[in-house]
Design a protein around this motif. Structure first.
Motif, PDB file in Angstrom:
ATOM      1  N   MET A   1      30.392  35.324  45.763  1.00 54.74           N
ATOM      2  CA  MET A   1      31.756  35.232  46.223  1.00 54.74           C
ATOM      3  C   MET A   1      32.676  35.461  45.023  1.00 54.74           C
ATOM      4  N   LYS A   2      33.790  36.126  45.302  1.00 57.83           N
ATOM      5  CA  LYS A   2      34.766  36.388  44.244  1.00 57.83           C
ATOM      6  C   LYS A   2      36.106  35.775  44.626  1.00 57.83           C
ATOM      7  N   LEU A   3      36.790  35.312  43.620  1.00 55.73           N
ATOM      8  CA  LEU A   3      38.136  34.803  43.758  1.00 55.73           C
ATOM      9  C   LEU A   3      39.082  35.964  43.476  1.00 55.73           C
ATOM     10  N   VAL A   4      40.132  36.093  44.265  1.00 54.74           N
ATOM     11  CA  VAL A   4      41.144  37.123  44.034  1.00 54.74           C
ATOM     12  C   VAL A   4      42.465  36.414  43.758  1.00 54.74           C
ATOM     13  N   VAL A   5      43.061  36.723  42.605  1.00 55.67           N
ATOM     14  CA  VAL A   5      44.351  36.152  42.229  1.00 55.67           C
ATOM     15  C   VAL A   5      45.255  37.310  41.822  1.00 55.67           C
ATOM     16  N   SER A   6      46.328  37.466  42.554  1.00 53.17           N
ATOM     17  CA  SER A   6      47.303  38.536  42.279  1.00 53.17           C
ATOM     18  C   SER A   6      46.625  39.901  42.169  1.00 53.17           C
ATOM     19  N   GLY A   7      45.672  40.153  43.059  1.00 52.14           N
ATOM     20  CA  GLY A   7      44.993  41.444  43.120  1.00 52.14           C
ATOM     21  C   GLY A   7      43.832  41.623  42.156  1.00 52.14           C
ATOM     22  N   LYS A   8      43.590  40.674  41.279  1.00 53.15           N
ATOM     23  CA  LYS A   8      42.487  40.775  40.319  1.00 53.15           C
ATOM     24  C   LYS A   8      41.313  39.936  40.817  1.00 53.15           C
ATOM     25  N   GLU A   9      40.109  40.506  40.755  1.00 52.32           N
ATOM     26  CA  GLU A   9      38.902  39.820  41.229  1.00 52.32           C
ATOM     27  C   GLU A   9      38.196  39.104  40.078  1.00 52.32           C
ATOM     28  N   TYR A  10      37.738  37.881  40.373  1.00 54.66           N
ATOM     29  CA  TYR A  10      37.022  37.057  39.401  1.00 54.66           C
ATOM     30  C   TYR A  10      35.745  36.535  40.055  1.00 54.66           C
ATOM     31  N   PRO A  11      34.571  36.798  39.481  1.00 55.69           N
ATOM     32  CA  PRO A  11      33.333  36.245  40.033  1.00 55.69           C
ATOM     33  C   PRO A  11      33.301  34.720  39.855  1.00 55.69           C
ATOM     34  N   LEU A  12      33.081  33.984  40.940  1.00 55.06           N
ATOM     35  CA  LEU A  12      33.086  32.523  40.875  1.00 55.06           C
ATOM     36  C   LEU A  12      31.973  31.975  39.990  1.00 55.06           C
ATOM     37  N   LYS A  13      30.763  32.488  40.162  1.00 55.94           N
ATOM     38  CA  LYS A  13      29.635  31.971  39.375  1.00 55.94           C
ATOM     39  C   LYS A  13      29.867  32.175  37.887  1.00 55.94           C
ATOM     40  N   GLU A  14      30.406  33.324  37.530  1.00 54.17           N
ATOM     41  CA  GLU A  14      30.672  33.621  36.121  1.00 54.17           C
ATOM     42  C   GLU A  14      31.754  32.694  35.576  1.00 54.17           C
ATOM     43  N   GLY A  15      32.741  32.394  36.397  1.00 51.66           N
ATOM     44  CA  GLY A  15      33.812  31.489  35.979  1.00 51.66           C
ATOM     45  C   GLY A  15      33.286  30.123  35.603  1.00 51.66           C
ATOM     46  N   ILE A  16      32.309  29.652  36.362  1.00 53.97           N
ATOM     47  CA  ILE A  16      31.712  28.344  36.075  1.00 53.97           C
ATOM     48  C   ILE A  16      30.728  28.454  34.914  1.00 53.97           C
ATOM     49  N   ALA A  17      29.891  29.486  34.925  1.00 53.73           N
ATOM     50  CA  ALA A  17      28.855  29.632  33.902  1.00 53.73           C
ATOM     51  C   ALA A  17      29.421  29.838  32.503  1.00 53.73           C
ATOM     52  N   LYS A  18      30.572  30.480  32.406  1.00 56.57           N
ATOM     53  CA  LYS A  18      31.158  30.770  31.094  1.00 56.57           C
ATOM     54  C   LYS A  18      32.113  29.682  30.606  1.00 56.57           C
ATOM     55  N   ALA A  19      32.231  28.595  31.355  1.00 59.46           N
ATOM     56  CA  ALA A  19      33.165  27.533  30.972  1.00 59.46           C
ATOM     57  C   ALA A  19      32.744  26.925  29.635  1.00 59.46           C
ATOM     58  N   PRO A  88      51.573  32.188  43.873  1.00 59.59           N
ATOM     59  CA  PRO A  88      51.841  31.970  45.298  1.00 59.59           C
ATOM     60  C   PRO A  88      50.544  31.990  46.115  1.00 59.59           C
ATOM     61  N   LEU A  89      50.476  31.146  47.106  1.00 63.98           N
ATOM     62  CA  LEU A  89      49.297  31.052  47.961  1.00 63.98           C
ATOM     63  C   LEU A  89      48.961  32.404  48.591  1.00 63.98           C
ATOM     64  N   SER A  90      49.962  33.203  48.856  1.00 67.30           N
ATOM     65  CA  SER A  90      49.738  34.520  49.465  1.00 67.30           C
ATOM     66  C   SER A  90      49.007  35.481  48.532  1.00 67.30           C
ATOM     67  N   GLU A  91      48.915  35.155  47.249  1.00 63.98           N
ATOM     68  CA  GLU A  91      48.237  36.021  46.280  1.00 63.98           C
ATOM     69  C   GLU A  91      46.872  35.487  45.872  1.00 63.98           C
ATOM     70  N   ILE A  92      46.361  34.500  46.631  1.00 61.09           N
ATOM     71  CA  ILE A  92      45.051  33.914  46.348  1.00 61.09           C
ATOM     72  C   ILE A  92      44.143  34.157  47.536  1.00 61.09           C
ATOM     73  N   GLY A  93      42.924  34.591  47.260  1.00 65.81           N
ATOM     74  CA  GLY A  93      41.971  34.830  48.335  1.00 65.81           C
ATOM     75  C   GLY A  93      40.546  34.857  47.820  1.00 65.81           C
ATOM     76  N   PHE A  94      39.625  35.112  48.727  1.00 69.94           N
ATOM     77  CA  PHE A  94      38.205  35.170  48.397  1.00 69.94           C
ATOM     78  C   PHE A  94      37.588  36.397  49.045  1.00 69.94           C
ATOM     79  N   ILE A  95      36.602  36.951  48.367  1.00 72.39           N
ATOM     80  CA  ILE A  95      35.840  38.086  48.889  1.00 72.39           C
ATOM     81  C   ILE A  95      34.375  37.685  48.888  1.00 72.39           C
ATOM     82  N   GLN A  96      33.717  37.846  50.018  1.00 77.85           N
ATOM     83  CA  GLN A  96      32.279  37.587  50.095  1.00 77.85           C
ATOM     84  C   GLN A  96      31.542  38.720  49.403  1.00 77.85           C
TER      85      GLN A  96
END
Length: 127
Positions: A1-19, A88-96
């Protein structure tokens, strides 16, 4: 799953693993949550009918803020906790993620189907 913020995609697992430990410390101070709490809260997202169900309570909101912070930091963005989730909440989403195609089983035997009769299917011609 990926997080989308203001049109940019971020891999969730990588976000946690690289903390880094520093990021986790800031996360705990600012949100009161650790990685385990965030992951448990995110499990409810998969079962929710809408992402609005997820942010209906304080744990969901803090988890979302936290994962945005971790993902943006993992991507090399030098943002503070409050700044990271000031979107803004409208610029946050998720992609499977796309399901991985199953690899062909090398032990599988061919079926007893009829051989190709050589008749091409109708379709566009390419040269």
């Amino acid at each position: 799953m990926k997080l989308v913020v203001s049109g940019k995609e971020y891999p969730l697992k990588e976000g946690i693993a690289k903390a880094s430990l520093g990021d986790l410390y800031v996360l705990k101070l600012k949100s009161g949550m650790g990685v385990k709490s965030i992951m448990e809260t995110f499990k409810t997202l998969e079962k929710s009918e809408s992402h609005f169900d997820f942010i209906e309570n304080i744990d969901g909101i803090q988890s979302l803020r936290s994962i945005i912070f971790l993902c943006r930091r993992a991507a090399g963005e030098h943002v503070e906790f409050e700044e990271a989730s000031d979107v803004p909440l409208s610029e946050i989403g998720f992609i499977q993620d796309e399901p991985e195609a199953e690899a062909a089983d090398p032990k599988a035997t061919p079926t007893d189907s009829a051989p190709d009769d050589g008749t091409p299917e109708a379709g566009p011609m390419t040269t």
